[in-house]
Design a protein around this motif. Structure first.
Motif, PDB file in Angstrom:
ATOM      1  N   LEU A  61      35.219  27.917 -12.193  1.00  0.00           N
ATOM      2  CA  LEU A  61      33.890  27.506 -11.748  1.00  0.00           C
ATOM      3  C   LEU A  61      33.923  26.916 -10.336  1.00  0.00           C
ATOM      4  O   LEU A  61      33.123  27.252  -9.483  1.00  0.00           O
ATOM      5  N   LEU A  62      34.910  26.072 -10.074  1.00  0.00           N
ATOM      6  CA  LEU A  62      34.995  25.433  -8.749  1.00  0.00           C
ATOM      7  C   LEU A  62      35.355  26.423  -7.661  1.00  0.00           C
ATOM      8  O   LEU A  62      34.828  26.390  -6.563  1.00  0.00           O
ATOM      9  N   GLY A  63      36.266  27.339  -8.002  1.00  0.00           N
ATOM     10  CA  GLY A  63      36.781  28.244  -6.984  1.00  0.00           C
ATOM     11  C   GLY A  63      35.977  29.503  -6.849  1.00  0.00           C
ATOM     12  O   GLY A  63      36.163  30.257  -5.901  1.00  0.00           O
ATOM     13  N   LEU A  79      40.120   8.300  -3.218  1.00  0.00           N
ATOM     14  CA  LEU A  79      39.011   9.078  -3.780  1.00  0.00           C
ATOM     15  C   LEU A  79      38.223   8.205  -4.767  1.00  0.00           C
ATOM     16  O   LEU A  79      38.813   7.556  -5.619  1.00  0.00           O
ATOM     17  N   SER A  80      36.901   8.192  -4.661  1.00  0.00           N
ATOM     18  CA  SER A  80      36.101   7.333  -5.541  1.00  0.00           C
ATOM     19  C   SER A  80      36.025   7.938  -6.946  1.00  0.00           C
ATOM     20  O   SER A  80      36.237   9.147  -7.131  1.00  0.00           O
ATOM     21  N   GLY A  81      35.707   7.078  -7.917  1.00  0.00           N
ATOM     22  CA  GLY A  81      35.531   7.546  -9.293  1.00  0.00           C
ATOM     23  C   GLY A  81      34.458   8.628  -9.362  1.00  0.00           C
ATOM     24  O   GLY A  81      34.567   9.584 -10.128  1.00  0.00           O
ATOM     25  N   ARG A  82      33.428   8.458  -8.558  1.00  0.00           N
ATOM     26  CA  ARG A  82      32.327   9.447  -8.534  1.00  0.00           C
ATOM     27  C   ARG A  82      32.801  10.815  -8.091  1.00  0.00           C
ATOM     28  O   ARG A  82      32.445  11.838  -8.656  1.00  0.00           O
ATOM     29  N   ARG A  83      33.629  10.844  -7.023  1.00  0.00           N
ATOM     30  CA  ARG A  83      34.142  12.127  -6.512  1.00  0.00           C
ATOM     31  C   ARG A  83      35.051  12.772  -7.540  1.00  0.00           C
ATOM     32  O   ARG A  83      35.037  13.985  -7.738  1.00  0.00           O
ATOM     33  N   LEU A  84      35.849  11.918  -8.200  1.00  0.00           N
ATOM     34  CA  LEU A  84      36.753  12.442  -9.231  1.00  0.00           C
ATOM     35  C   LEU A  84      35.956  13.108 -10.342  1.00  0.00           C
ATOM     36  O   LEU A  84      36.247  14.230 -10.762  1.00  0.00           O
ATOM     37  N   ALA A  85      34.925  12.392 -10.802  1.00  0.00           N
ATOM     38  CA  ALA A  85      34.097  12.934 -11.878  1.00  0.00           C
ATOM     39  C   ALA A  85      33.418  14.220 -11.414  1.00  0.00           C
ATOM     40  O   ALA A  85      33.325  15.192 -12.160  1.00  0.00           O
ATOM     41  N   ALA A  86      32.971  14.237 -10.142  1.00  0.00           N
ATOM     42  CA  ALA A  86      32.302  15.436  -9.623  1.00  0.00           C
ATOM     43  C   ALA A  86      33.271  16.620  -9.622  1.00  0.00           C
ATOM     44  O   ALA A  86      32.901  17.741  -9.948  1.00  0.00           O
ATOM     45  N   LEU A  87      34.533  16.361  -9.260  1.00  0.00           N
ATOM     46  CA  LEU A  87      35.523  17.443  -9.259  1.00  0.00           C
ATOM     47  C   LEU A  87      35.826  17.931 -10.674  1.00  0.00           C
ATOM     48  O   LEU A  87      35.972  19.130 -10.908  1.00  0.00           O
ATOM     49  N   ALA A  88      35.894  16.991 -11.595  1.00  0.00           N
ATOM     50  CA  ALA A  88      36.338  17.368 -12.942  1.00  0.00           C
ATOM     51  C   ALA A  88      35.223  17.930 -13.814  1.00  0.00           C
ATOM     52  O   ALA A  88      35.467  18.815 -14.626  1.00  0.00           O
ATOM     53  N   PHE A  89      33.998  17.406 -13.667  1.00  0.00           N
ATOM     54  CA  PHE A  89      32.952  17.923 -14.553  1.00  0.00           C
ATOM     55  C   PHE A  89      31.542  17.854 -13.971  1.00  0.00           C
ATOM     56  O   PHE A  89      30.559  17.927 -14.705  1.00  0.00           O
ATOM     57  N   GLY A  90      31.455  17.741 -12.650  1.00  0.00           N
ATOM     58  CA  GLY A  90      30.128  17.708 -12.007  1.00  0.00           C
ATOM     59  C   GLY A  90      29.443  19.064 -12.071  1.00  0.00           C
ATOM     60  O   GLY A  90      30.101  20.095 -12.169  1.00  0.00           O
ATOM     61  N   GLU A  92      27.540  20.434  -9.649  1.00  0.00           N
ATOM     62  CA  GLU A  92      27.483  21.201  -8.393  1.00  0.00           C
ATOM     63  C   GLU A  92      28.829  21.828  -8.081  1.00  0.00           C
ATOM     64  O   GLU A  92      29.867  21.200  -8.269  1.00  0.00           O
ATOM     65  N   THR A  93      28.792  23.067  -7.587  1.00  0.00           N
ATOM     66  CA  THR A  93      30.045  23.661  -7.114  1.00  0.00           C
ATOM     67  C   THR A  93      30.280  23.148  -5.691  1.00  0.00           C
ATOM     68  O   THR A  93      29.369  22.661  -5.032  1.00  0.00           O
ATOM     69  N   LEU A  94      31.516  23.269  -5.222  1.00  0.00           N
ATOM     70  CA  LEU A  94      31.856  22.702  -3.914  1.00  0.00           C
ATOM     71  C   LEU A  94      31.441  23.626  -2.776  1.00  0.00           C
ATOM     72  O   LEU A  94      31.502  24.849  -2.925  1.00  0.00           O
ATOM     73  N   PRO A  95      31.065  23.059  -1.637  1.00  0.00           N
ATOM     74  CA  PRO A  95      30.800  23.910  -0.471  1.00  0.00           C
ATOM     75  C   PRO A  95      32.091  24.603  -0.007  1.00  0.00           C
ATOM     76  O   PRO A  95      33.191  24.089  -0.236  1.00  0.00           O
ATOM     77  N   ALA A  96      31.938  25.777   0.649  1.00  0.00           N
ATOM     78  CA  ALA A  96      33.108  26.621   0.967  1.00  0.00           C
ATOM     79  C   ALA A  96      34.253  25.903   1.699  1.00  0.00           C
ATOM     80  O   ALA A  96      35.407  26.063   1.305  1.00  0.00           O
ATOM     81  N   ASP A 287      29.291  24.585 -21.105  1.00  0.00           N
ATOM     82  CA  ASP A 287      30.621  24.210 -21.598  1.00  0.00           C
ATOM     83  C   ASP A 287      31.697  24.519 -20.555  1.00  0.00           C
ATOM     84  O   ASP A 287      32.628  23.733 -20.362  1.00  0.00           O
ATOM     85  N   HIS A 288      31.573  25.654 -19.872  1.00  0.00           N
ATOM     86  CA  HIS A 288      32.547  25.992 -18.816  1.00  0.00           C
ATOM     87  C   HIS A 288      32.529  24.943 -17.706  1.00  0.00           C
ATOM     88  O   HIS A 288      33.567  24.580 -17.171  1.00  0.00           O
ATOM     89  N   THR A 289      31.339  24.483 -17.380  1.00  0.00           N
ATOM     90  CA  THR A 289      31.208  23.478 -16.315  1.00  0.00           C
ATOM     91  C   THR A 289      31.983  22.213 -16.667  1.00  0.00           C
ATOM     92  O   THR A 289      32.582  21.573 -15.813  1.00  0.00           O
ATOM     93  N   LEU A 290      31.996  21.888 -17.943  1.00  0.00           N
ATOM     94  CA  LEU A 290      32.731  20.698 -18.390  1.00  0.00           C
ATOM     95  C   LEU A 290      34.232  20.972 -18.507  1.00  0.00           C
ATOM     96  O   LEU A 290      35.012  20.076 -18.790  1.00  0.00           O
ATOM     97  N   GLY A 291      34.619  22.237 -18.327  1.00  0.00           N
ATOM     98  CA  GLY A 291      36.051  22.583 -18.388  1.00  0.00           C
ATOM     99  C   GLY A 291      36.465  23.254 -19.685  1.00  0.00           C
ATOM    100  O   GLY A 291      37.645  23.570 -19.875  1.00  0.00           O
ATOM    101  N   PHE A 292      35.509  23.472 -20.588  1.00  0.00           N
ATOM    102  CA  PHE A 292      35.842  24.067 -21.883  1.00  0.00           C
ATOM    103  C   PHE A 292      35.661  25.577 -21.873  1.00  0.00           C
ATOM    104  O   PHE A 292      34.920  26.125 -21.057  1.00  0.00           O
ATOM    105  N   GLY A 293      36.296  26.231 -22.846  1.00  0.00           N
ATOM    106  CA  GLY A 293      36.068  27.644 -23.074  1.00  0.00           C
ATOM    107  C   GLY A 293      34.744  27.827 -23.792  1.00  0.00           C
ATOM    108  O   GLY A 293      34.071  26.847 -24.142  1.00  0.00           O
TER     109      GLY A 293
END
Ligand SMILES: Nc1nc2c(ncn2[C@@H]2O[C@H](COP(=O)(O)OP(=O)(O)OP(=O)(O)O)[C@@H](O)[C@H]2O)c(=O)[nH]1
Ligand SMILES: [Zn+2]
Length: 371
Positions: A61-63, A79-90, A92-96, A287-293
């Protein structure tokens, strides 16, 4: 196994545990609830910079491209807790440009990383973890924490295996006669998994013939919102009650009520997934966004319960072909499949359509006829 269960309790309380993979010692901590200070504290404790382990679904999803395995992302300091959470289960996808930057920081997940992810899943947390290799300089301090009982060490291979079916070690714990409105002669039999973490109930209606004739069977995954409160977002509550009535009408059979809330991701994550769906995602993408199958359920315990009840041939009430395959793979003969519907409404139409269109559920009739 014993250490794994204890580790799961520590992880759910937000404490780090130590995974031991050969010569490597890795501190692991859940991401959920990890505030701003957690990565820094973990770095101090381990003596190395922490990394974030991400599941293959989250990485895809991220890539924006399919990844076939989990990986470890080394984290920049501060890295803030917010950024960590955004990377792991936020959501929004990341800008290029950011995507390119973090791709360069990815490394294939190793045994301890895979063990960490398995522990998170077993603990029903977001399947992502903070990990930090313990440096030689910090080993004495970590060893002292182990000796005092403050920190728990777990074999990484045992952690990685913690989702595997325990194969026949399910304990039959207790039972009682519970008359139901739609099936008077009913017994509830409780089974407990050997690590004590999950319990499943066999609801035996009437006196099912375990001889030649197939036993009417429903495998029902727990859904607190639908089963208990009649949520309109799914069809579970109606399916549950219809299954009991149908099994009674068929002359008796079994309903296995399985502790697989939210297709196995747990209630906390299902609620997160619902919020993502309110933002526009369908049930699978959420579910994929949260990291699950798309479906995290395993049916090994169902097979074990059936074997404990002496049931080998069944007539399965389901619209889900995966359940048929899973039972057959476990050595249970599925002689026939019978559809089992709840009703369609404005709140569950999208959910049921996604299951039919993207996960192969056999719901044509309900979607077409009642549209
Ligand atoms: N992750 C997630 N789980 C959901 C959602 N809606 C319902 N569920 C869960 O999905 C599961 C549905 O279980 P079942 O009714 O056994 O099964 P099914 O896979 O739909 O198959 P059949 O009903 O047998 O056709 C329950 O565990 C629910 O809690 C959702 O939007 N996201
Ligand atoms: Zn439901």
């Amino acid at each position: 196994m014993h250490q794994v269960e204890r580790a799961i309790f520590d992880i759910r309380r937000g404490l780090p545990v130590l995974l031991v993979a050969g010569e490597e010692r890795v501190l692991v901590q859940a991401l959920e609830g990890a505030g701003d200070g957690v990565p820094t504290r973990l770095a101090e404790q381990a003596g190395t910079a922490p990394a974030l382990v991400l599941s293959q679904h989250r990485l895809t999803l991220l890539g924006g491209q399919a990844r076939s395995a989990p990986a470890r992302l080394s984290l920049p300091p501060g890295l803030s807790g917010r950024r960590l959470a955004a990377l792991a289960f936020g959501a929004e996808t990341l800008p290029a440009p950011e995507r390119r930057a973090w791709r360069a920081r990815l490394r294939p997940a190793e045994l301890a990383d895979r063990g960490a992810l398995a522990l998170m899943r077993r603990a029903l947390l977001i399947p992502s973890a903070l990990v930090a290799r313990v440096s030689a300089a910090r080993w004495a301090a970590v060893e002292a924490s182990l000796a005092s009982g403050e920190l728990l060490a777990v074999d990484a291979e045992a952690a990685e295996r913690c989702l595997d079916n325990t194969g026949g070690m399910l304990k039959r714990v207790s039972e009682a006669h519970i008359p139901l409105a739609d099936a008077f002669d009913t017994r509830f039999i409780l089974f407990r998994e050997p690590d004590g973490l999950r319990e499943h109930v066999a609801v035996v209606i009437g006196e099912p013939e375990t001889g030649a004739a197939p036993v009417p069977l429903r495998l029902h995954s727990a859904c607190l919102t639908g089963d208990l409160f009649g949520s309109l977002r799914c069809d579970c509550g109606e399916q549950l009650r219809n299954a009991v009535a149908e099994i009674e009408a068929l002359g008796g059979g079994v309903l296995l009520y399985l502790a697989q809330e939210g297709r196995g991701i747990g209630l906390a994550n299902k609620l997160r997934a619902y919020t993502l769906q309110d933002g526009g995602l369908d049930t699978l993408d959420a579910d994929h966004t949260l990291g699950f199958g798309e479906d995290e359920r395993h049916y090994g315990v169902a097979v074990d319960m059936l074997k404990a009840l002496g049931i080998r041939r069944v007539q399965l009430l389901t619209n889900n072909p995966r359940k048929v395959t899973a039972l057959a793979d476990g050595g249970i003969e599925v002689v026939a499949r019978q559809a089992l519907y709840g009703s369609l409404n404005d709140h569950n139409r999208r959910y049921l359509s996604a299951k039919a269109e993207r996960a192969g559920h056999l719901l044509d009739e309900v979607l077409r006829v009642r549209r």
